[in-house]
Motif scaffolding. Sequence first.
Motif, PDB file in Angstrom:
ATOM      1  N   LEU A 145       3.623   6.147  -9.227  1.00 19.07           N
ATOM      2  CA  LEU A 145       2.762   5.886  -8.077  1.00 19.07           C
ATOM      3  C   LEU A 145       3.595   5.182  -7.021  1.00 19.07           C
ATOM      4  O   LEU A 145       4.190   4.136  -7.293  1.00 19.07           O
ATOM      5  N   VAL A 146       3.657   5.751  -5.837  1.00 21.99           N
ATOM      6  CA  VAL A 146       4.433   5.154  -4.748  1.00 21.99           C
ATOM      7  C   VAL A 146       3.615   4.010  -4.138  1.00 21.99           C
ATOM      8  O   VAL A 146       2.461   4.197  -3.742  1.00 21.99           O
ATOM      9  N   LEU A 147       4.231   2.837  -4.074  1.00 20.74           N
ATOM     10  CA  LEU A 147       3.541   1.641  -3.604  1.00 20.74           C
ATOM     11  C   LEU A 147       3.752   1.349  -2.128  1.00 20.74           C
ATOM     12  O   LEU A 147       2.937   0.662  -1.517  1.00 20.74           O
ATOM     13  N   ASN A 148       4.834   1.834  -1.551  1.00 17.88           N
ATOM     14  CA  ASN A 148       5.088   1.575  -0.133  1.00 17.88           C
ATOM     15  C   ASN A 148       5.986   2.655   0.458  1.00 17.88           C
ATOM     16  O   ASN A 148       6.514   3.484  -0.249  1.00 17.88           O
ATOM     17  N   GLY A 149       6.097   2.637   1.760  1.00 14.97           N
ATOM     18  CA  GLY A 149       6.861   3.664   2.457  1.00 14.97           C
ATOM     19  C   GLY A 149       5.949   4.782   2.929  1.00 14.97           C
ATOM     20  O   GLY A 149       4.729   4.726   2.767  1.00 14.97           O
ATOM     21  N   SER A 150       6.536   5.821   3.467  1.00  7.82           N
ATOM     22  CA  SER A 150       5.737   6.912   4.050  1.00  7.82           C
ATOM     23  C   SER A 150       4.962   7.704   3.001  1.00  7.82           C
ATOM     24  O   SER A 150       3.992   8.380   3.342  1.00  7.82           O
ATOM     25  N   GLN A 151       5.337   7.615   1.741  1.00  4.54           N
ATOM     26  CA  GLN A 151       4.660   8.339   0.664  1.00  4.54           C
ATOM     27  C   GLN A 151       3.666   7.457  -0.093  1.00  4.54           C
ATOM     28  O   GLN A 151       3.177   7.831  -1.164  1.00  4.54           O
ATOM     29  N   ARG A 152       3.342   6.294   0.454  1.00  7.92           N
ATOM     30  CA  ARG A 152       2.447   5.349  -0.214  1.00  7.92           C
ATOM     31  C   ARG A 152       1.172   6.042  -0.698  1.00  7.92           C
ATOM     32  O   ARG A 152       0.517   6.761   0.044  1.00  7.92           O
ATOM     33  N   GLY A 153       0.831   5.806  -1.970  1.00  8.37           N
ATOM     34  CA  GLY A 153      -0.374   6.378  -2.563  1.00  8.37           C
ATOM     35  C   GLY A 153      -0.153   7.709  -3.259  1.00  8.37           C
ATOM     36  O   GLY A 153      -0.969   8.128  -4.069  1.00  8.37           O
ATOM     37  N   ALA A 154       0.954   8.373  -2.963  1.00  6.17           N
ATOM     38  CA  ALA A 154       1.240   9.667  -3.587  1.00  6.17           C
ATOM     39  C   ALA A 154       1.831   9.453  -4.978  1.00  6.17           C
ATOM     40  O   ALA A 154       2.374   8.396  -5.287  1.00  6.17           O
ATOM     41  N   LEU A 155       1.708  10.472  -5.824  1.00  3.82           N
ATOM     42  CA  LEU A 155       2.316  10.442  -7.139  1.00  3.82           C
ATOM     43  C   LEU A 155       3.494  11.399  -7.152  1.00  3.82           C
ATOM     44  O   LEU A 155       3.402  12.514  -6.614  1.00  3.82           O
ATOM     45  N   TRP A 156       4.575  10.939  -7.744  1.00  4.09           N
ATOM     46  CA  TRP A 156       5.789  11.737  -7.854  1.00  4.09           C
ATOM     47  C   TRP A 156       6.175  11.833  -9.324  1.00  4.09           C
ATOM     48  O   TRP A 156       5.985  10.886 -10.079  1.00  4.09           O
ATOM     49  N   GLU A 157       6.708  12.977  -9.722  1.00  5.29           N
ATOM     50  CA  GLU A 157       7.165  13.160 -11.101  1.00  5.29           C
ATOM     51  C   GLU A 157       8.671  12.941 -11.160  1.00  5.29           C
ATOM     52  O   GLU A 157       9.430  13.524 -10.385  1.00  5.29           O
ATOM     53  N   ASP A 158       9.091  12.087 -12.093  1.00  4.60           N
ATOM     54  CA  ASP A 158      10.510  11.819 -12.323  1.00  4.60           C
ATOM     55  C   ASP A 158      10.928  12.613 -13.554  1.00  4.60           C
ATOM     56  O   ASP A 158      10.614  12.244 -14.673  1.00  4.60           O
ATOM     57  N   GLY A 159      11.622  13.707 -13.322  1.00  6.88           N
ATOM     58  CA  GLY A 159      12.085  14.572 -14.406  1.00  6.88           C
ATOM     59  C   GLY A 159      13.589  14.524 -14.570  1.00  6.88           C
ATOM     60  O   GLY A 159      14.194  15.484 -15.039  1.00  6.88           O
ATOM     61  N   ARG A 160      14.193  13.410 -14.184  1.00  5.41           N
ATOM     62  CA  ARG A 160      15.647  13.303 -14.305  1.00  5.41           C
ATOM     63  C   ARG A 160      16.120  13.376 -15.748  1.00  5.41           C
ATOM     64  O   ARG A 160      17.276  13.693 -15.994  1.00  5.41           O
TER      65      ARG A 160
END
Length: 93
Positions: free
Chosen positions: A46-61
């Motif tokens: 869950l992105v907490l700050n910045g331009s993507q705040r509120g969006a969910l991102w998947e970390d598949g590294r």
Amino acid sequence: DSFPLTQPWNEPDDCSPEGGGERVDPAPIRGSLNLSHQGCGYMVRLVLNGSQRGALWEDGRCSDMGIKPFAPGFAAWYLHWLSDPGPVKPARG
């Protein structure tokens, strides 16, 4: 610090024996909170700050899939998760 990504990102792959090792650089995920483990090392953040705040991102590294947008917001993702019954287990008996 603000979440730095605005589009999918992946680290350059160095397949040489000298370049091996786990990818542990926290810089690409700063400003986000680990929200869910999807299995096999895939994490939803869950992105907490910045331009993507509120969006969910998947970390598949963990499997060289990089970091990419997963859902536009927490509420939509959570409500979908609540309504998904998951795999149906066979009845015993």
